[in-house]
Design a protein around this motif. Structure first.
Motif, mmCIF file in Angstrom:
data_model
loop_
_atom_site.group_PDB
_atom_site.id
_atom_site.type_symbol
_atom_site.label_atom_id
_atom_site.label_comp_id
_atom_site.label_asym_id
_atom_site.label_seq_id
_atom_site.Cartn_x
_atom_site.Cartn_y
_atom_site.Cartn_z
ATOM 1 N N VAL A 87 0.861 -1.077 0.146
ATOM 2 C CA VAL A 87 0.166 -0.073 -0.119
ATOM 3 C C VAL A 87 0.763 1.307 0.021
ATOM 4 O O VAL A 87 0.213 2.456 0.189
ATOM 5 N N GLY A 88 2.168 1.119 -0.166
ATOM 6 C CA GLY A 88 3.033 2.252 -0.198
ATOM 7 C C GLY A 88 3.155 3.096 0.913
ATOM 8 O O GLY A 88 3.312 4.321 0.793
ATOM 9 N N ILE A 89 3.405 2.479 2.181
ATOM 10 C CA ILE A 89 3.691 3.232 3.398
ATOM 11 C C ILE A 89 4.916 3.814 3.084
ATOM 12 O O ILE A 89 6.088 3.392 2.839
ATOM 13 N N ARG A 90 5.094 5.190 3.509
ATOM 14 C CA ARG A 90 6.514 5.791 3.195
ATOM 15 C C ARG A 90 7.401 5.127 4.177
ATOM 16 O O ARG A 90 7.215 4.754 5.429
ATOM 17 N N ASN A 91 8.953 5.101 3.888
ATOM 18 C CA ASN A 91 9.743 4.640 4.518
ATOM 19 C C ASN A 91 10.066 5.233 5.842
ATOM 20 O O ASN A 91 10.274 4.541 6.805
ATOM 21 N N TRP A 92 9.928 6.591 6.055
ATOM 22 C CA TRP A 92 9.946 7.190 7.456
ATOM 23 C C TRP A 92 8.917 6.730 8.450
ATOM 24 O O TRP A 92 9.044 7.073 9.557
ATOM 25 N N ALA A 93 7.680 6.101 7.906
ATOM 26 C CA ALA A 93 6.780 5.788 8.734
ATOM 27 C C ALA A 93 6.864 4.357 9.227
ATOM 28 O O ALA A 93 6.034 3.976 10.237
ATOM 29 N N ASN A 94 7.709 3.570 8.547
ATOM 30 C CA ASN A 94 7.871 2.250 8.727
ATOM 31 C C ASN A 94 8.429 1.756 10.124
ATOM 32 O O ASN A 94 8.369 0.500 10.393
ATOM 33 N N GLY A 95 8.970 2.511 10.924
ATOM 34 C CA GLY A 95 9.618 2.314 12.026
ATOM 35 C C GLY A 95 8.513 2.149 13.247
ATOM 36 O O GLY A 95 8.727 1.748 14.428
ATOM 37 N N PHE A 96 7.272 2.623 12.959
ATOM 38 C CA PHE A 96 6.232 2.433 13.955
ATOM 39 C C PHE A 96 5.721 1.185 14.064
ATOM 40 O O PHE A 96 5.329 0.406 12.940
ATOM 41 N N PRO A 97 5.385 0.550 14.997
ATOM 42 C CA PRO A 97 4.975 -0.878 15.143
ATOM 43 C C PRO A 97 3.390 -0.901 14.825
ATOM 44 O O PRO A 97 2.826 0.139 14.892
ATOM 45 N N TYR A 98 3.014 -2.310 14.485
ATOM 46 C CA TYR A 98 1.487 -2.657 14.154
ATOM 47 C C TYR A 98 0.832 -2.359 15.618
ATOM 48 O O TYR A 98 1.457 -2.947 16.422
ATOM 49 N N ALA A 99 -0.218 -1.589 15.640
ATOM 50 C CA ALA A 99 -1.044 -1.556 17.126
ATOM 51 C C ALA A 99 -2.409 -1.913 16.412
ATOM 52 O O ALA A 99 -3.209 -1.210 16.086
ATOM 53 N N ASN A 100 -2.592 -3.432 16.878
ATOM 54 C CA ASN A 100 -3.970 -3.956 16.735
ATOM 55 C C ASN A 100 -4.921 -3.410 17.520
ATOM 56 O O ASN A 100 -4.630 -2.503 18.451
ATOM 57 N N GLY A 101 -6.287 -3.960 17.411
ATOM 58 C CA GLY A 101 -7.282 -3.220 18.386
ATOM 59 C C GLY A 101 -8.099 -2.306 17.814
ATOM 60 O O GLY A 101 -9.115 -1.980 18.562
ATOM 61 N N GLY A 102 -7.848 -1.923 16.717
ATOM 62 C CA GLY A 102 -8.763 -0.730 15.807
ATOM 63 C C GLY A 102 -8.424 0.604 16.142
ATOM 64 O O GLY A 102 -9.204 1.395 15.428
ATOM 65 N N LEU A 103 -7.467 0.969 17.188
ATOM 66 C CA LEU A 103 -7.487 2.264 17.522
ATOM 67 C C LEU A 103 -6.965 3.284 16.252
ATOM 68 O O LEU A 103 -7.550 4.347 15.982
ATOM 69 N N PHE A 104 -6.120 2.508 15.285
ATOM 70 C CA PHE A 104 -5.705 3.278 14.190
ATOM 71 C C PHE A 104 -6.185 2.857 12.860
ATOM 72 O O PHE A 104 -5.962 3.533 11.700
ATOM 73 N N SER A 105 -7.382 2.129 12.940
ATOM 74 C CA SER A 105 -8.056 1.863 11.766
ATOM 75 C C SER A 105 -8.783 2.926 11.469
ATOM 76 O O SER A 105 -9.410 3.745 12.121
ATOM 77 N N GLY A 106 -9.123 3.213 9.991
ATOM 78 C CA GLY A 106 -9.965 4.228 9.561
ATOM 79 C C GLY A 106 -8.952 5.591 9.143
ATOM 80 O O GLY A 106 -7.874 5.492 9.821
ATOM 81 N N GLY A 107 -9.476 6.435 8.519
ATOM 82 C CA GLY A 107 -8.650 7.598 8.223
ATOM 83 C C GLY A 107 -8.795 8.521 8.997
ATOM 84 O O GLY A 107 -9.341 8.467 10.335
ATOM 85 N N VAL A 108 -8.200 9.730 8.841
ATOM 86 C CA VAL A 108 -8.250 10.926 9.619
ATOM 87 C C VAL A 108 -8.722 12.165 8.689
ATOM 88 O O VAL A 108 -8.667 12.080 7.742
ATOM 89 N N ASP A 109 -9.058 13.214 9.444
ATOM 90 C CA ASP A 109 -9.625 14.396 8.764
ATOM 91 C C ASP A 109 -8.478 14.961 8.127
ATOM 92 O O ASP A 109 -7.371 15.068 8.841
ATOM 93 N N ASP A 110 -8.528 15.130 6.857
ATOM 94 C CA ASP A 110 -7.234 15.767 6.129
ATOM 95 C C ASP A 110 -7.315 17.058 5.553
ATOM 96 O O ASP A 110 -6.846 17.485 4.707
ATOM 97 N N SER A 111 -8.338 18.031 6.217
ATOM 98 C CA SER A 111 -8.644 18.995 5.629
ATOM 99 C C SER A 111 -7.416 20.149 5.894
ATOM 100 O O SER A 111 -7.182 21.100 5.151
#
Length: 283
Positions: free
Chosen positions: A228-252
């Motif tokens: 899905v093309g996650i940027r390299n600089w964000a790949n250092g963050f671990p996977y956090a299951n449980g749904g907290l980070f699922s779904g998008g964020v407001d990008d206005s």
């Protein structure tokens, strides 16, 4: 250019066919050098600002670059280090590549990079000083107090009832990231705060995009991120299951009623709060 734009430019350079003659200039352009600066480095004679004594490209006070024959990267880096011009013009970085291998050194602190050329974009942060971006942004005010809260000006859109759940979700994500940073869940000192600070523009106008990419990375296992093309600089963050980070964020981008810099400053101050996030928040 901000750090996100630089990373994208370096990625495009690494993915393009290697051009030995153009590489030094394309590299410098990726790190926000203006067209007039590149033109003067390209020029010959008295108008040239290229001070290399090795047939490469030397930008005074910044970097000495040399493209070499295949297999000669190590010895070329040594030559750059020992070059009188490197010392005379107070160069901070030296870089050698043959289009297959890539090596560089920070002459100020001795830190080095060695990788395959196609992986160049994984190390773009090493060179951010070339664009005037420090790897850890200074925080002007160290204490977290009422001033930080006061900067979060009322945003009428987010105050609506139908947006309240989104706001609560967003704040829960931020609290988790500060908590994970304080309790070493991220296995890296200051990973969240420093990534947001480093990748955000000076006016914080793209901070919402940086946060969105971090949250997107944390929503999926490492094995699925390449597709899905996650940027390299964000790949250092671990996977956090449980749904907290699922779904998008407001990008206005309209954070804090259009006062993105104030929101960015407040985020950095929250990270400096001396007591950290209480573990009871997450059970």
């Amino acid at each position: 250019m901000n750090a996100v734009e630089i990373e994208e430019a370096v990625s495009r350079l690494a993915e393009s066919p290697f051009d030995p003659a153009e590489f030094p200039f394309a590299f410098l352009e990726a790190f926000s050098n203006k067209a007039t600066t590149i033109k003067r480095l390209r020029s010959q004679g008295k108008d040239s600002t290229n001070q290399s004594d090795l047939g490469g490209v030397l930008q005074r006070h910044n970097i000495h670059i040399k493209v070499c024959a295949v297999g000669a990267v190590g010895e070329t880096l040594t030559a750059l280090r020992e070059s009188p011009a490197t010392a005379r013009h107070k160069v901070k970085f030296i870089l050698a590549t043959d289009g297959i291998s890539f090596e560089a050194e920070n002459l100020v602190d001795g830190e080095t990079v060695a990788c395959d050329y196609p992986n160049l974009s994984d190390h773009f942060g090493f060179f951010l000083h070339l664009a005037g971006i420090t790897t850890v942004k200074q925080i002007r005010e160290n204490a977290f107090d009422i001033k930080a809260t006061g900067r979060l000006k009322e945003n009428p859109e987010w105050d609506q009832a139908d947006r309240r759940e989104q706001m609560n979700h967003f704040m829960a994500r931020l609290i988790f990231c500060f908590f994970a940073e304080d309790t070493n869940i991220f296995h890296s000192d200051g990973l969240f705060t420093q990534t947001v600070a480093q990748m955000s523009a000076g006016d914080a106008s793209n901070t919402h995009e940086v946060l969105a990419e971090i949250f997107r990375a944390m929503a999926m296992p490492l094995a699925d991120r390449g597709a899905v093309g996650i940027r390299n600089w964000a790949n250092g963050f671990p996977y956090a299951n449980g749904g907290l980070f699922s779904g998008g964020v407001d990008d206005s981008g309209d954070c804090g009623g259009g006062r993105a810099r104030d929101v960015g400053d407040a985020l950095y101050e929250c990270a400096e709060y001396p007591e950290g996030a209480e573990s009871v928040v997450f059970g």
